[in-house]
Design an enzyme around this catalytic site. Structure first.
Site, short mmCIF file in Angstrom:
data_model
loop_
_atom_site.label_atom_id
_atom_site.label_comp_id
_atom_site.label_asym_id
_atom_site.label_seq_id
_atom_site.Cartn_x
_atom_site.Cartn_y
_atom_site.Cartn_z
N HIS A 166 101.19 37.76 -14.63
CA HIS A 166 102.34 38.65 -14.82
C HIS A 166 102.83 39.23 -13.50
O HIS A 166 102.11 39.25 -12.49
CB HIS A 166 101.95 39.79 -15.77
CG HIS A 166 100.83 40.64 -15.24
ND1 HIS A 166 101.01 41.64 -14.29
CD2 HIS A 166 99.51 40.62 -15.51
CE1 HIS A 166 99.86 42.20 -14.01
NE2 HIS A 166 98.91 41.60 -14.73
N GLU A 185 87.65 12.50 -37.94
CA GLU A 185 87.21 11.17 -37.51
C GLU A 185 85.69 11.06 -37.55
O GLU A 185 85.14 10.05 -38.02
CB GLU A 185 87.73 10.89 -36.11
CG GLU A 185 89.23 10.66 -36.06
CD GLU A 185 89.78 10.60 -34.66
OE1 GLU A 185 90.84 9.99 -34.46
OE2 GLU A 185 89.15 11.18 -33.74
N ASP A 235 92.54 3.94 -42.41
CA ASP A 235 93.66 4.86 -42.19
C ASP A 235 94.32 5.22 -43.52
O ASP A 235 94.63 6.39 -43.79
CB ASP A 235 94.67 4.19 -41.25
CG ASP A 235 95.91 5.05 -41.03
OD1 ASP A 235 95.85 5.96 -40.20
OD2 ASP A 235 96.93 4.80 -41.72
N GLU A 242 93.63 40.55 -20.78
CA GLU A 242 92.76 40.83 -19.65
C GLU A 242 91.44 41.45 -20.12
O GLU A 242 91.32 41.96 -21.23
CB GLU A 242 93.47 41.78 -18.68
CG GLU A 242 92.71 42.16 -17.42
CD GLU A 242 92.31 40.96 -16.56
OE1 GLU A 242 91.35 40.24 -16.97
OE2 GLU A 242 92.91 40.74 -15.50
N ASP A 268 88.09 6.26 -40.20
CA ASP A 268 89.22 6.96 -39.60
C ASP A 268 89.29 8.36 -40.17
O ASP A 268 88.66 8.68 -41.19
CB ASP A 268 90.52 6.21 -39.88
CG ASP A 268 91.63 6.55 -38.88
OD1 ASP A 268 91.35 7.32 -37.94
OD2 ASP A 268 92.75 6.04 -39.05
N ASP A 276 89.60 3.36 -34.35
CA ASP A 276 90.67 3.45 -33.36
C ASP A 276 90.62 4.75 -32.56
O ASP A 276 91.52 5.05 -31.79
CB ASP A 276 92.05 3.30 -34.03
CG ASP A 276 92.36 4.37 -35.05
OD1 ASP A 276 92.28 5.56 -34.72
OD2 ASP A 276 92.69 4.02 -36.19
#
Length: 411
Positions: free
Chosen positions: A214, A50, A124, A290, A9, A75
């Protein structure tokens, strides 16, 4: 031949944030714990932690017996499905980790199984012990670990119907791998899992980006190049009215939980008007600015063609080509926007966030979500103050839900 069970984990308190992993090697025949591994790894994402836990567990098993068969239990649906080969790995941070994990044992010796988190308590707790040690500026110590005992107690409590998570356990954030492909990776990659429009229920709530271009500036009706390298115009009166209408429409929907804006004046002004209506703060993200159109800033398309015909022709044909005067290529813009996208997906997993940005970043996000080629940018129409939306799921897929909606500007 011996058989081991590896349970692993990882967690990140912030995603990205202080992170650690835990792994345990168990004798499949006797149930005996043979090895424990845990480490604080600094600031990282949950998925990186993980994968690091998986690698540590496999290496510990290999040290015990390189000829053994190994059954991995985790998990993390994402890691299990990717390592099983059912889902393709698209995020660049995950690929080298998955490759490293696959090299520890020959593939024929390793199988993978997803388990609920309640069945992965030992690993865990090791991960949380490692994160706690890192917070204290210490290294995790196997001699001081109580993870195995706590996991056994939790299992016993669960058997009689009682379980309460520890404080450390409650701080663990589970967030999916940053979705989609970067420009360098290639937009055409397709995941082996179901497409996001048909995503299984266990994918959880996606990170949803509502993309707002915008409002109008004085340059917008004239269709002039207006990027990040020009005059940085403010909104016109019409643009401010458009922003007010967007704010009213989003307030009626009530789904936006956060607002992130490009740093340019027209986007910050638009975001501020909407934020005032929604009662939210605005943060800025440099990656949403932009494209820099170089010497074309302030020119119409016709004027740019007349003055720089060869440069414009090359720009239309090649995403690596830059505008005259050292502007930014579409390929560079895509790489920047993809990095910002991944960062925001990690920060806002499971939430709906309004991104106030520009034509090229919005078209790029849509292009990457669809796996469309760069030339598709020239085949999209995006109006001022329009809304688009993309959902990003835990398996790395994206679903375009809305494009160029201007219904809120009418009436």
């Amino acid at each position: 031949m011996r058989e081991f069970i590896v349970e692993a984990d990882g967690g990140s308190r912030g995603n990205p944030g202080p992170a650690g992993y835990g792994a345990v090697v168990i004798d499949a025949a006797t149930g005996e714990t043979l090895a424990e591994r845990a480490e604080y790894i600094g600031v990282a994402t949950n998925n990186v932690a993980e994968y690091r836990g998986l690698i540590a567990g496999l290496r510990a098993a290999h040290e015990l017996d390189p000829t053994a068969t190994v059954h991995v239990r985790m998990d993390s649906k994402l890691v299990i499905e990717q390592m099983s080969g059912r889902w393709k790995i698209k995020h660049p941070d995950m690929k080298p980790l998955a490759f490293e994990a696959a090299r520890v044992f020959p593939p024929a010796q390793v199988t993978y199984e997803w388990i609920p988190r309640e069945q992965n308590k030992h690993a865990d707790r090791l991960a949380n012990e490692a994160m706690d040690a890192g917070k204290r500026g210490e290294r995790w110590s196997a001699a001081d670990s109580t993870a195995e005992l706590e996991a056994a107690d939790a299992k016993a409590a669960s058997a009689v119907g009682g379980h309460a998570p520890t404080a450390a356990e409650g701080t663990r954030t589970t967030v999916a791998e940053g979705a989609g492909t970067t420009a360098a990776e290639g937009a055409g990659t397709t995941a082996a899992a179901p497409s996001s429009g048909w995503a299984p229920a266990d994918m959880g709530a996606p990170a949803t980006f509502v993309l707002l271009r915008h409002g109008e500036t004085p340059l917008t009706p004239q269709k002039r190049f207006s990027g990040s390298g020009g005059s940085d115009p403010a909104l016109s009166a019409a643009g401010r009215e458009q922003a007010e209408r967007v704010g009213a429409a989003l307030a009626r929907r009530g789904t936006v939980q956060a607002i992130v804006s490009s740093p340019l004046a027209r986007t910050r002004e638009t975001a501020g008007i909407v934020a005032a209506r929604l009662g939210l703060d605005v943060t800025t993200e440099e990656g949403l600015r932009e494209t820099d159109f170089g010497a074309w800033e302030g020119l119409t398309f016709g004027e740019a063609r007349e003055r720089y015909p060869d440069d414009l022709t090359a720009w239309l044909a090649d995403p690596e080509a830059r505008p005259t005067g050292g502007g930014e290529s579409f390929a560079a813009t895509a790489e920047r926007v993809a990095a910002a996208r991944d960062k925001l997906i990690a920060a806002y997993a499971g939430r709906t966030v309004l991104l106030v940005t520009h034509v090229t970043p919005i078209k790029t996000l849509v292009r990457l979500a669809l796996g469309a080629p760069p030339e598709s940018l020239f085949r999209m129409e995006l109006s001022a103050a329009s809304l688009s939306a993309i959902a990003y799921y835990a398996d790395g897929n994206a679903s375009v839900r809305l494009f160029n909606d201007t219904s809120h500007l009418r009436g």
